[in-house]
Design a protein around this motif. Structure first.
Motif, short mmCIF file in Angstrom:
data_model
loop_
_atom_site.label_atom_id
_atom_site.label_comp_id
_atom_site.label_asym_id
_atom_site.label_seq_id
_atom_site.Cartn_x
_atom_site.Cartn_y
_atom_site.Cartn_z
N LYS A 118 0.75 -1.43 -0.48
CA LYS A 118 0.23 0.01 -0.14
C LYS A 118 0.95 1.18 -0.20
O LYS A 118 1.73 1.07 0.72
N LEU B 228 -2.88 2.35 -3.94
CA LEU B 228 -2.35 3.68 -4.13
C LEU B 228 -3.44 4.23 -3.20
O LEU B 228 -4.44 5.04 -4.01
N GLU B 229 -3.22 4.18 -2.46
CA GLU B 229 -3.53 5.58 -1.56
C GLU B 229 -3.33 6.59 -1.77
O GLU B 229 -3.62 7.61 -0.40
N LEU C 187 -10.30 1.30 -4.87
CA LEU C 187 -10.63 1.50 -3.19
C LEU C 187 -11.30 0.46 -3.21
O LEU C 187 -11.42 -0.24 -1.81
N THR D 292 -7.06 2.11 -6.55
CA THR D 292 -7.21 3.11 -6.18
C THR D 292 -8.25 4.01 -6.62
O THR D 292 -9.05 3.66 -7.51
N ASP D 293 -8.65 5.22 -6.18
CA ASP D 293 -10.08 5.62 -6.55
C ASP D 293 -9.43 6.77 -7.57
O ASP D 293 -10.37 7.94 -7.96
N GLN D 294 -8.45 6.60 -8.55
CA GLN D 294 -7.30 8.02 -9.61
C GLN D 294 -7.95 6.91 -10.86
O GLN D 294 -7.15 6.57 -11.09
N GLU E 274 -6.43 4.17 -12.66
CA GLU E 274 -6.99 2.46 -13.33
C GLU E 274 -7.53 2.65 -14.40
O GLU E 274 -6.78 1.23 -14.91
N LYS F 192 -1.59 9.85 -4.02
CA LYS F 192 -2.21 10.46 -5.72
C LYS F 192 0.08 10.05 -6.91
O LYS F 192 0.64 10.23 -5.46
#
Length: 122
Positions: A16, A50-51, A108, A83-85, A89, A53
């Motif tokens: 992570k 990926l938590e 995520l 990831t939330d990016q 993704e 940027k």
């Protein structure tokens, strides 16, 4: 910083990324972990949560990441990026079309699904 992911299947290596990620993080956590998995199983199943940027990866970290990718080019089997990016993704999904390995991006909230997917041997 890179933190080892606990409770993964033995043949899967995962980390992570939080905060700033440096070359030293890759040298002390990522590279040794990849070496162990490759030596033991002959192929790499990898998950990155990926938590942070991608801008928080230093230039040295990106260089070490490239070194790891090239060094183990033939051993990569599956890679999951969680990831939330959305751009990361989508890039990960597209990347699987130009490499011999499988790569897939996950949100995520889909961490368990990502672990299941990366754990499956093809």
């Amino acid at each position: 910083m890179l933190i080892l992911l606990p409770n993964l299947p033995d043949h899967v290596f995962g980390v992570k990324a939080v905060g700033e990620v440096t070359a030293d993080d890759l040298k002390s956590v990522l590279l040794p972990g990849l070496e162990v998995i490759k030596a033991k199983y002959g192929e790499i199943h990898y998950i990155l949560v990926l938590e942070t940027k991608v801008e928080n990866f230093t230039a040295g970290a990106w260089f070490q990441d490239m070194v790891a990718g090239l060094k183990h080019l033939t051993a990569w089997k599956k890679m999951a990026i969680v990831t939330d990016q959305k751009a990361v993704e989508k890039f990960t999904d597209a990347f699987s079309y130009v490499t011999p390995r499988e790569a897939k991006g996950f949100a995520l909230t889909a961490l368990n699904e990502a672990i299941t997917w990366v754990s499956l041997k093809s």
